[in-house]
Design a protein around this motif. Structure first.
Motif, PDB file in Angstrom:
ATOM      1  N   THR A 282       8.235  -7.416  -5.054  1.00 52.89           N
ATOM      2  CA  THR A 282       7.000  -7.315  -5.843  1.00 52.89           C
ATOM      3  C   THR A 282       6.348  -5.948  -5.665  1.00 52.89           C
ATOM      4  OG1 THR A 282       6.637  -9.697  -5.674  1.00 52.89           O
ATOM      5  CG2 THR A 282       4.738  -8.330  -6.241  1.00 52.89           C
ATOM      6  N   ALA A 283       6.314  -5.463  -4.412  1.00 54.15           N
ATOM      7  CA  ALA A 283       5.720  -4.149  -4.156  1.00 54.15           C
ATOM      8  C   ALA A 283       6.535  -3.054  -4.842  1.00 54.15           C
ATOM      9  CB  ALA A 283       5.648  -3.894  -2.655  1.00 54.15           C
ATOM     10  N   GLY A 284       7.870  -3.166  -4.785  1.00 54.11           N
ATOM     11  CA  GLY A 284       8.712  -2.183  -5.451  1.00 54.11           C
ATOM     12  C   GLY A 284       8.530  -2.196  -6.955  1.00 54.11           C
ATOM     13  N   ARG A 285       8.352  -3.379  -7.538  1.00 59.24           N
ATOM     14  CA  ARG A 285       8.123  -3.476  -8.981  1.00 59.24           C
ATOM     15  C   ARG A 285       6.819  -2.794  -9.379  1.00 59.24           C
ATOM     16  NH1 ARG A 285       9.545  -9.939  -9.573  1.00 59.24           N
ATOM     17  NH2 ARG A 285      11.840  -9.757  -9.658  1.00 59.24           N
ATOM     18  N   VAL A 286       5.789  -2.949  -8.548  1.00 57.93           N
ATOM     19  CA  VAL A 286       4.506  -2.297  -8.827  1.00 57.93           C
ATOM     20  C   VAL A 286       4.685  -0.784  -8.863  1.00 57.93           C
ATOM     21  CG1 VAL A 286       2.205  -1.829  -7.912  1.00 57.93           C
ATOM     22  CG2 VAL A 286       3.086  -4.173  -7.952  1.00 57.93           C
TER      23      VAL A 286
ATOM     24  N   ILE B 169       0.828  -1.208   0.000  1.00 57.53           N
ATOM     25  CA  ILE B 169       0.000   0.000   0.000  1.00 57.53           C
ATOM     26  C   ILE B 169       0.858   1.252   0.000  1.00 57.53           C
ATOM     27  CG2 ILE B 169      -1.623   1.340   1.400  1.00 57.53           C
ATOM     28  CD1 ILE B 169      -2.816  -1.384   2.301  1.00 57.53           C
ATOM     29  N   THR B 170       1.923   1.242   0.792  1.00 58.32           N
ATOM     30  CA  THR B 170       2.773   2.420   0.876  1.00 58.32           C
ATOM     31  C   THR B 170       3.474   2.690  -0.444  1.00 58.32           C
ATOM     32  OG1 THR B 170       3.118   1.961   3.220  1.00 58.32           O
ATOM     33  CG2 THR B 170       4.599   3.547   2.203  1.00 58.32           C
ATOM     34  N   PHE B 171       3.941   1.640  -1.113  1.00 56.46           N
ATOM     35  CA  PHE B 171       4.571   1.832  -2.415  1.00 56.46           C
ATOM     36  C   PHE B 171       3.563   2.383  -3.423  1.00 56.46           C
ATOM     37  CE2 PHE B 171       8.477  -0.852  -1.685  1.00 56.46           C
ATOM     38  CZ  PHE B 171       9.366   0.086  -2.169  1.00 56.46           C
ATOM     39  N   LYS B 172       2.337   1.874  -3.401  1.00 57.54           N
ATOM     40  CA  LYS B 172       1.325   2.370  -4.329  1.00 57.54           C
ATOM     41  C   LYS B 172       0.997   3.830  -4.033  1.00 57.54           C
ATOM     42  CE  LYS B 172      -0.878  -2.075  -5.370  1.00 57.54           C
ATOM     43  NZ  LYS B 172      -2.096  -2.915  -5.234  1.00 57.54           N
TER      44      LYS B 172
ATOM     45  N   PHE C  56      11.661   4.935  -2.289  1.00 51.91           N
ATOM     46  CA  PHE C  56      12.129   3.620  -1.854  1.00 51.91           C
ATOM     47  C   PHE C  56      12.678   3.681  -0.436  1.00 51.91           C
ATOM     48  CE2 PHE C  56      11.543   1.904  -6.026  1.00 51.91           C
ATOM     49  CZ  PHE C  56      11.583   0.527  -5.875  1.00 51.91           C
ATOM     50  N   ARG C  57      13.506   4.678  -0.154  1.00 49.99           N
ATOM     51  CA  ARG C  57      14.086   4.777   1.186  1.00 49.99           C
ATOM     52  C   ARG C  57      13.013   4.953   2.249  1.00 49.99           C
ATOM     53  NH1 ARG C  57      19.477   5.276   1.680  1.00 49.99           N
ATOM     54  NH2 ARG C  57      20.670   5.654  -0.233  1.00 49.99           N
TER      55      ARG C  57
END
Length: 354
Positions: free
Chosen positions: A276-280, A8-11, A252-253
């Motif tokens: 996977t979350a980072g790739r999204v 969720i945070t990455f999105k 990212f950080r």
């Protein structure tokens, strides 16, 4: 159930990056006898009335922006006799601004000090950049603004006085655009140069203004970097490119520090959920036209894992990549990735046959 908070945070971070209004935090330093200290301004109407007319105009120019105005302008008013900017820079060390400008009457020594401060801050993973007057830093987070003779018909601005306007333009430029050829409609003229001189200035890492016969506008939106290396090439000369790289690094950080570190076991499954979350996140930036489609990669760095194991007493001679990906690396997670920032259209060649 996996790591929903990371996903969720990455999105959320990707959405914020794509939201073109969510960028552009400026820091300005001014010298004055009134309104001393820190001010966070979200619109020009909040500029302290007690500041001098010149300082108010300096801040007002920053709010002009480009496609968008800056999201906020942080102003630190230092004493009229302050010549080292130490108090102001100590304040900005506690803030995260995209661009920082010194006072409109800043000296060469202050310019050097501000540049060194930016280098020190970025070594600690800050993403601050600076707009400096007439300072060939050869450093991509520093924009070397060199234009002279800027006039609006009544007032002629010095290079330092106009740095806040340039910073406001850069802050107000969306991620999918560059500030190349950004117009300055308030200016009626600028000291002009021929094409050969302009090209040489840009190649020397100078941000210049040109008059195309109709209007004054920014030449090419470049920073002061002139020396390129195999792993830090020509693309880093573009202000737009570094802005996106800074944003991805910051997202990212922040996401990993806030939602991952110390909160989950360092298992293969948890590492893959993070990946996977980072790739999204990267794919969402690709879809928004910020990164090149299909060029983003994020995975476990098996070479780094092998090196770690070799130096910690584990013989890896018979370990294949899959074994390395599943290996116990203590508290360390080794990832590797690539992405490509899409540049803006700046050079067009048309062949027409009649």
């Amino acid at each position: 159930m996996g790591l929903p908070s990371i996903d969720i945070t990455f999105k959320t971070a990707a959405y914020a990056a794509i939201n073109m209004s969510d960028k552009g935090y400026l820091g300005l330093i001014v010298r004055d006898t009134k309104a001393a200290g820190k001010h966070r301004l979200t619109r020009a109407a909040q500029i302290p009335e007690t500041l001098s007319a010149d300082n108010k105009a300096y801040i007002q120019r920053a709010f002009t922006g480009y496609v968008n105005p800056p999201k906020a302008v942080y102003v630190f008013v230092t004493g009229a006799d302050d010549t080292n900017l130490a108090e102001a820079l100590a304040y900005f060390a506690t803030q995260e601004v995209d661009y920082l400008c010194g006072p409109p009457d800043m000296t060469e020594a202050e310019t050097t000090a501000l540049l060194q401060w930016v280098k020190d801050r970025r070594s600690e993973h800050s993403h601050v950049k600076c707009v400096l007057p007439n300072n060939t830093a050869n450093y991509d987070p520093a924009i070397n603004f060199v234009a002279t003779g800027m006039t609006d018909g009544e007032v002629t601005y010095t290079t330092a006085e106009y740095c806040s306007r340039i910073a406001g333009i850069l802050a107000g430029t969306p991620w999918t655009m560059s500030a190349t050829y950004a117009p300055l409609p308030e200016l009626t003229d600028v000291d002009r140069m021929d094409t050969e001189t302009a090209d040489a200035a840009i190649d020397a890492g100078k941000l210049i203004l040109i008059h195309d016969g109709r209007q004054v506008k920014i030449g090419r939106a470049v920073n002061s970097l002139t020396t390129v290396l195999p792993d830090h090439g020509e693309t880093f000369k573009k202000i737009k490119i570094l802005e996106v790289i800074d944003r991805v690094d910051a997202d990212f950080r922040a996401t990993i520090e806030d939602t991952f570190i110390g909160k989950y076991a360092n298992s293969y499954d948890n590492r893959m959920l993070l990946i996977t979350a980072g790739r999204v996140y990267l794919q969402q930036l690709e879809a928004a036209g910020i990164l090149q489609q299909g060029a983003s990669v994020l995975d476990i760095d098996v070479d780094a894992v092998r090196s770690y194991l070799d130096t910690h007493g584990t013989n890896t001679d018979d370990m294949d990549d899959d074994a390395l990906r599943h290996a116990d690396t203590g508290s360390n997670v080794f990832l590797t990735g690539t992405f490509k920032v899409l540049d803006a259209i700046e050079d067009v060649t048309i062949k027409i046959t009649v």
